[in-house]
Design an enzyme around this catalytic site. Structure first.
Site, mmCIF file in Angstrom:
data_model
loop_
_atom_site.group_PDB
_atom_site.id
_atom_site.type_symbol
_atom_site.label_atom_id
_atom_site.label_comp_id
_atom_site.label_asym_id
_atom_site.label_seq_id
_atom_site.Cartn_x
_atom_site.Cartn_y
_atom_site.Cartn_z
ATOM 1 N N CYS A 240 31.768 34.225 43.916
ATOM 2 C CA CYS A 240 32.391 33.367 42.905
ATOM 3 C C CYS A 240 33.743 33.876 42.422
ATOM 4 C CB CYS A 240 31.449 33.205 41.713
ATOM 5 S SG CYS A 240 29.866 32.424 42.121
ATOM 6 N N HIS A 319 36.468 46.532 43.006
ATOM 7 C CA HIS A 319 35.401 46.394 44.011
ATOM 8 C C HIS A 319 34.435 47.565 43.858
ATOM 9 C CE1 HIS A 319 33.355 45.213 47.600
ATOM 10 N NE2 HIS A 319 34.307 44.401 48.010
ATOM 11 N N HIS A 403 43.705 32.818 25.119
ATOM 12 C CA HIS A 403 42.664 32.009 25.761
ATOM 13 C C HIS A 403 41.919 32.834 26.799
ATOM 14 C CE1 HIS A 403 44.665 28.604 23.844
ATOM 15 N NE2 HIS A 403 45.800 29.048 24.369
ATOM 16 N N HIS A 407 34.196 33.104 34.130
ATOM 17 C CA HIS A 407 33.424 32.364 35.129
ATOM 18 C C HIS A 407 32.091 31.891 34.559
ATOM 19 C CE1 HIS A 407 31.212 31.190 38.611
ATOM 20 N NE2 HIS A 407 30.456 32.268 38.625
ATOM 21 N N ASN A 440 27.607 25.515 37.455
ATOM 22 C CA ASN A 440 28.303 26.623 38.113
ATOM 23 C C ASN A 440 28.929 26.093 39.405
ATOM 24 O OD1 ASN A 440 29.116 28.898 39.505
ATOM 25 N ND2 ASN A 440 27.230 30.043 39.172
#
Length: 516
Positions: A240, A319, A403, A407, A440
């Site tokens: 995602c 990562h 703002h 996700h 989602n």
């Protein structure tokens, strides 16, 4: 409770809380004064001090006669010095402008809004689930429970192949879903920007679970007849957060290839990735993921600044795949019956928290005011060096951003980030309403959230927006945008515009389904 009793209670509460309210106001202005003083300390103190020191050093090494002779020499050779300094300034200026990174502009973006025929209520979802006859009763009840607590509303979208009875998750239907979503978003984007397809020099497409041959990027090249030397990339299996990876890749390419446009398309495809088994860790994705996609047009042309919405300020990628627990927490595999699905580990929230911590550790010094960085540093020294038992200081990112687009992976993710980043319901509203209205939609959810903020009229010139997403691997990625103008959507299509007055809504933590 009667109205009169409620009114008396409210009056008493107001009287009792008046002093505490005034105290909170005082503390607020004390903190603001502290931030202003620390942030501008260098300007208040260091500049005059440096000037005084330099002047003293320069004067102290010369006698009065030397200074007088120096003044005469300056007058004598004044023109020579002017020409030399001018040449040096021109050289340094040219070197600076040639070596600095190109400014990346977000000209506009578009989010695909499916038609009414693809709307699926929770009751329709459960009806299709039960009628399949492949799920045990315990797992039917499990999915019902997840839906009731998911934060999704009654107007999310499914591809036609999964709504029809019986479902038809074929390759042809998966291609059809991809075409409808991607072409719908791109058509709207090209209509907004008036950019011709032949002017696009870079194309980046991301979709995690559907990777046909030819690729999705080739599908777009063929449909829009893009030019033969286009730099096209197709990112798969990156979860995602792949939308921000695509933005970062497009940014790097725009630094190398000047005077061009980059088209980024973020989507997911669920027609062939519906899970048809009874492993509960794989059933969560069935309940949360929905149909959607977004197209974003980036430019490195200085002439596009006046018509662009945003400027890309930072991208930060983290990562955690070197750690086995992080690598396997979102994992596509076969269950005991050889049915393919995506398993979500119980460690997902803990892994996401660690990835977020690593990401904001890099992002913080780039965006936070000096006052917040100082508080964080002092707390860190007290805990690590002096072994003081105090809580870690969480920087106030509300001082860096107006703002937040987080996700919309699920209610639990949003609850956790709201708590950890100490955000207000107002800051979380775009994410929660996107989850409620569209579900989602994977990597494209960030753009539905930004579209929500625009539709609400919240984006003003100079405002900064933080987009943050999580993905398999495990990855946490951020992008920071600064608004180049106040966004006015009076003449622009937006997935929220026809219904924005209905939002925000109060999303209950538990919504019992009527399955009668």
């Amino acid at each position: 409770m009667s109205n009169q009793t409620r009114q008396r209670t409210e009056i008493n509460n107001g009287t009792n809380n008046e002093s505490s309210f005034k105290q909170s106001i005082r503390l607020k202005y004390v903190k603001l004064s502290y931030h202003y003083l620390i942030s501008n300390f260098l300007y208040f103190m260091l500049v005059p001090l440096i000037l005084m020191v330099l002047s003293s050093i320069h004067i102290s090494v010369h006698s009065f006669h030397d200074l007088l002779q120096m003044s005469l020499n300056i007058v004598k050779y004044n023109m020579v010095m002017v020409f030399m300094c001018t040449g040096l300034l021109i050289f340094l200026g040219t070197l600076y402008f040639m070596s600095r990174p190109r400014t990346i502009y977000l000209v506009n973006f578009a989010c695909y809004k499916p038609d009414q025929a693809r709307k699926v209520t929770k009751e329709i979802f459960m009806d299709r689930t039960m009628n399949l006859g492949i799920f045990s009763q315990e797992n039917v009840d499990f999915q019902k429970k997840i839906l009731e607590r998911s934060g999704l509303g009654q107007e999310t979208y499914f591809p036609e192949a999964l709504i029809q009875v019986p479902p038809n998750p074929s390759m042809a239907e998966a291609r059809k879903e991809a075409e409808i979503v991607m072409f719908g978003a791109i058509d709207e984007l090209l209509a907004k920007t008036k950019v011709k397809p032949k002017d696009i020099g870079i194309l980046v497409v991301n979709c995690s679970l559907f990777n046909p041959t030819p690729s999705l990027s080739a599908m777009i090249v063929n449909h829009y007849k893009l030019r033969g030397n286009i730099l096209s990339y197709n990112l798969g299996g990156m979860g995602c957060s792949a939308g921000l990876i695509s933005i970062d890749l497009a940014k790097e390419l725009l630094q190398v290839h000047g005077n061009t446009y980059a088209l980024v398309v973020s989507t997911e495809n669920i027609t062939q990735n519906w899970y048809w088994g009874n492993d509960r860790s794989m059933l969560l994705s069935n309940c949360l993921f929905r149909m959607g996609g977004a197209a974003i047009l980036l430019s490195n042309k200085p002439s596009d600044r006046h018509r662009s919405k945003y400027q890309l300020v930072h991208t930060v990628r983290t990562h955690k795949g070197a750690e086995d627990k992080s690598y396997t927490c979102v994992y596509q595999k076969e269950d005991a019956n050889k049915t393919i699905g995506v398993s979500l580990s119980k460690d997902l929230m803990a892994v996401a928290g660690e990835a977020l911590k690593a990401n904001i550790t890099t992002l913080g010094p780039l965006v936070l005011p000096m006052s917040e960085q100082l508080l964080f540093f002092v707390t860190l020294v007290a805990r690590k060096i002096f072994k003081m038992k105090i809580k870690p200081y969480i920087p106030d990112f509300k001082l860096a951003f107006e703002h937040f687009c987080i996700h919309a992976g699920g209610r639990a993710v949003l609850d956790e980030l709201e708590k950890n980043l100490e955000l207000t319901p107002w800051h979380m509203e775009p994410s929660r309403m996107t989850l409620y209205r569209f579900g989602n939609t994977s990597s494209s959810s960030l753009w539905y959230e930004l579209a929500y903020a625009e539709a609400k009229g919240r984006i003003k010139r100079g405002h900064r927006t933080w987009q943050i997403a999580f993905g398999s691997g495990f990855k946490c990625n951020s992008a920071v945008w600064q608004a180049l103008r106040t966004i006015n959507l009076a003449k622009e299509k937006n997935p929220w515009m026809d219904e924005i007055d209905k939002y925000p809504v109060e999303v209950p933590r538990f919504t019992p389904l009527n399955m009668a």
